[in-house]
Design a protein around this motif. Sequence first.
Motif, mmCIF file in Angstrom:
data_model
loop_
_atom_site.group_PDB
_atom_site.id
_atom_site.type_symbol
_atom_site.label_atom_id
_atom_site.label_comp_id
_atom_site.label_asym_id
_atom_site.label_seq_id
_atom_site.Cartn_x
_atom_site.Cartn_y
_atom_site.Cartn_z
ATOM 1 N N SER A 1 0.822 -1.210 0.000
ATOM 2 C CA SER A 1 0.000 0.000 0.000
ATOM 3 C C SER A 1 0.859 1.263 0.000
ATOM 4 O O SER A 1 2.001 1.264 0.477
ATOM 5 C CB SER A 1 -0.911 0.020 1.223
ATOM 6 O OG SER A 1 -0.170 0.224 2.415
ATOM 7 N N SER A 2 0.304 2.336 -0.537
ATOM 8 C CA SER A 2 1.017 3.617 -0.543
ATOM 9 C C SER A 2 1.218 4.120 0.877
ATOM 10 O O SER A 2 2.207 4.785 1.183
ATOM 11 C CB SER A 2 0.245 4.643 -1.366
ATOM 12 O OG SER A 2 -1.067 4.837 -0.843
ATOM 13 N N GLU A 3 0.277 3.788 1.766
ATOM 14 C CA GLU A 3 0.409 4.217 3.162
ATOM 15 C C GLU A 3 1.598 3.550 3.826
ATOM 16 O O GLU A 3 2.349 4.193 4.581
ATOM 17 C CB GLU A 3 -0.880 3.889 3.940
ATOM 18 C CG GLU A 3 -2.102 4.691 3.523
ATOM 19 C CD GLU A 3 -2.786 4.141 2.283
ATOM 20 O OE1 GLU A 3 -3.728 4.784 1.785
ATOM 21 O OE2 GLU A 3 -2.360 3.054 1.787
ATOM 22 N N ALA A 4 1.788 2.253 3.555
ATOM 23 C CA ALA A 4 2.930 1.550 4.137
ATOM 24 C C ALA A 4 4.239 2.098 3.595
ATOM 25 O O ALA A 4 5.215 2.255 4.335
ATOM 26 C CB ALA A 4 2.822 0.051 3.851
ATOM 27 N N GLU A 5 4.259 2.400 2.306
ATOM 28 C CA GLU A 5 5.467 2.961 1.711
ATOM 29 C C GLU A 5 5.789 4.324 2.322
ATOM 30 O O GLU A 5 6.955 4.613 2.653
ATOM 31 C CB GLU A 5 5.288 3.077 0.203
ATOM 32 C CG GLU A 5 6.521 3.568 -0.533
ATOM 33 C CD GLU A 5 6.287 3.617 -2.036
ATOM 34 O OE1 GLU A 5 6.669 2.665 -2.723
ATOM 35 O OE2 GLU A 5 5.698 4.616 -2.519
ATOM 36 N N ALA A 6 4.764 5.161 2.495
ATOM 37 C CA ALA A 6 4.988 6.490 3.079
ATOM 38 C C ALA A 6 5.445 6.387 4.525
ATOM 39 O O ALA A 6 6.318 7.146 4.971
ATOM 40 C CB ALA A 6 3.698 7.315 2.983
ATOM 41 N N ALA A 7 4.881 5.441 5.256
ATOM 42 C CA ALA A 7 5.270 5.282 6.657
ATOM 43 C C ALA A 7 6.721 4.818 6.775
ATOM 44 O O ALA A 7 7.465 5.283 7.650
ATOM 45 C CB ALA A 7 4.333 4.282 7.338
ATOM 46 N N TYR A 8 7.115 3.922 5.897
ATOM 47 C CA TYR A 8 8.501 3.441 5.921
ATOM 48 C C TYR A 8 9.467 4.564 5.570
ATOM 49 O O TYR A 8 10.518 4.725 6.208
ATOM 50 C CB TYR A 8 8.666 2.279 4.941
ATOM 51 C CG TYR A 8 10.016 1.601 4.999
ATOM 52 C CD1 TYR A 8 10.339 0.744 6.045
ATOM 53 C CD2 TYR A 8 10.957 1.807 4.009
ATOM 54 C CE1 TYR A 8 11.567 0.100 6.098
ATOM 55 C CE2 TYR A 8 12.201 1.173 4.055
ATOM 56 C CZ TYR A 8 12.498 0.328 5.101
ATOM 57 O OH TYR A 8 13.722 -0.302 5.147
ATOM 58 N N SER A 9 9.122 5.367 4.567
ATOM 59 C CA SER A 9 9.969 6.499 4.189
ATOM 60 C C SER A 9 10.104 7.484 5.339
ATOM 61 O O SER A 9 11.193 8.026 5.584
ATOM 62 C CB SER A 9 9.396 7.196 2.951
ATOM 63 O OG SER A 9 9.365 6.318 1.840
ATOM 64 N N ALA A 10 9.006 7.715 6.054
ATOM 65 C CA ALA A 10 9.055 8.622 7.210
ATOM 66 C C ALA A 10 9.952 8.044 8.303
ATOM 67 O O ALA A 10 10.694 8.783 8.968
ATOM 68 C CB ALA A 10 7.643 8.859 7.740
ATOM 69 N N GLU A 11 9.890 6.727 8.477
ATOM 70 C CA GLU A 11 10.758 6.086 9.477
ATOM 71 C C GLU A 11 12.227 6.229 9.083
ATOM 72 O O GLU A 11 13.080 6.532 9.927
ATOM 73 C CB GLU A 11 10.406 4.612 9.606
ATOM 74 C CG GLU A 11 11.311 3.883 10.598
ATOM 75 C CD GLU A 11 11.128 2.379 10.583
ATOM 76 O OE1 GLU A 11 11.484 1.742 11.583
ATOM 77 O OE2 GLU A 11 10.644 1.834 9.562
ATOM 78 N N ILE A 12 12.522 6.050 7.804
ATOM 79 C CA ILE A 12 13.894 6.223 7.329
ATOM 80 C C ILE A 12 14.375 7.641 7.615
ATOM 81 O O ILE A 12 15.496 7.850 8.114
ATOM 82 C CB ILE A 12 13.987 5.927 5.817
ATOM 83 C CG1 ILE A 12 13.741 4.443 5.534
ATOM 84 C CG2 ILE A 12 15.321 6.392 5.252
ATOM 85 C CD1 ILE A 12 14.816 3.515 6.018
#
Length: 512
Positions: A440-451
């Motif tokens: 999901s785009s939400e999971a991708e965005a959350a991972y990028s924010a974590e990075i």
Amino acid sequence: MTLPTSPACTERTEVRRTAAHRAHLSPSGAAGVEHSVAVIGAGIAGLGMGARLKRAGRDDFVILERAADLGGTWRDNVYPGVACDIPSRLYSYSFRPAHPWSRVFAPGAEILAYLHDTARAEGLEPHLRLNEPLEHASWDETSGCWRLTTPRGELAVRALVMAAGRLSEPKTPRIDGLDTFPGRAFHSARWDDRPLDGLRVGVVGTGASAVQLLPEVAEHAASVTVFQRSAAWVLPRGDHAVAPGDDEPDRAELAAEAERLFDARIAGSPALDALRHRADEHRAAQVADPALRTALTPDYEIGCKRAVFSDDYFATFARPNVALEPSALTAVAGGTVIAASGATYELDVLIFATGFETTRPPFARLVTGRDGQTLAEHWQDGMVSHASTVVNGFPNLFVLDAPNAALGHTSAFEIIEAQLDYVLGALDHVDATGEALDVSSEAEAAYSAEIDRLASRTVWTRGGCSSWYLDEASGRLTLLWPARVADFRERYATFDPAPFARVPASSGAAVS
């Protein structure tokens, strides 16, 4: 999100399952033949993926390699002095640790031999298709397959693993007038092995490749001028020969020791201060001339760019035939090269040790996902992913050793192997459900924010330099995993289907 898979792809997978329990299945390699998995690239990541697929009983896969041989960066980089800067025992697959390394830090030829040995021992040779570059890959929404185009034709696969690496495309700076240079000009990864004896050589760059090749080149050239855009942090290497039976640390010990080095990547940490002090002492011990020592001293924090390791780089500048030009090469006018300082040099050979295309991998232009978007377009503001392995809008695509999957403190094998575990778990899930996987785009965005959050505490973003770790457009850290390997392995070495929302074929609406 999970997507329905076509009957054709499902049927092919059932064939693979049955054959895996009966006998070894060797694909014919003929164009148009479907496979469950296609792996792009036969370097460390691609061969590792193939080996793990075989060990899991998955025989229906193909490895496409554009070159005439396997080996990736260790095939391409054959410059004099090329070697690993990670201890040999750690720079290897955990499932194939034994190898008769000749030195603590293996020469490049030995690493290439190790990869060849791995391909033979793991039964990968029948799966390899050499001299077959990927020309294009597109997701077929109707059939639920990846359609690949190569010079030999087309083939359909259920899952696509990109293992093209981040050190595969040499990067040469644009130099005014370079086309007027009458001598030899080449990148260190495209080595021209004609003799350098009696020639005036310019080495452009001061990164890992330059530090390794300079002492070797200086042994033969009449003169060597090193063009330094920015000074490198150089740490002592401590390399030595390893005789059979020597009592060397095992892989687990080396991994634990290397993992502790992450503390020295935290901005303002005592470990970072200690690392800087060690590098300063090394420079002071090897460079007697105060003016030269000052010129070789970086103006940014250690670790901000890749630190390099050498016992003889600094000592080479004491040779009468070696000179430092403490500025970048900016122009060429025939046999005369011009530095940013205005200094000019008459040279016969230019060696560009200037790195690779890293943050914008060329393979991304070849991959088209859902809605006709290429991976390069999806990454136009910098590489993003979930778990450094899957990308929203690109079902059943797994990218190894690319977005936030490199390491700045230990062996690349450590995180690649965690990614291999993740991919195998994802493939098991696809088999069990018959559905394709799109994170999901939400999971991708959350991972990028974590990075971004993890990166904000590191020297890679706070060290006062620009480096190939950072995306040139966004300034984000898009190459490195900004934490310990153990953290990545604990969270992302096991496939979790939760970030993959289910979407029915007739609608784009998520099913709760």
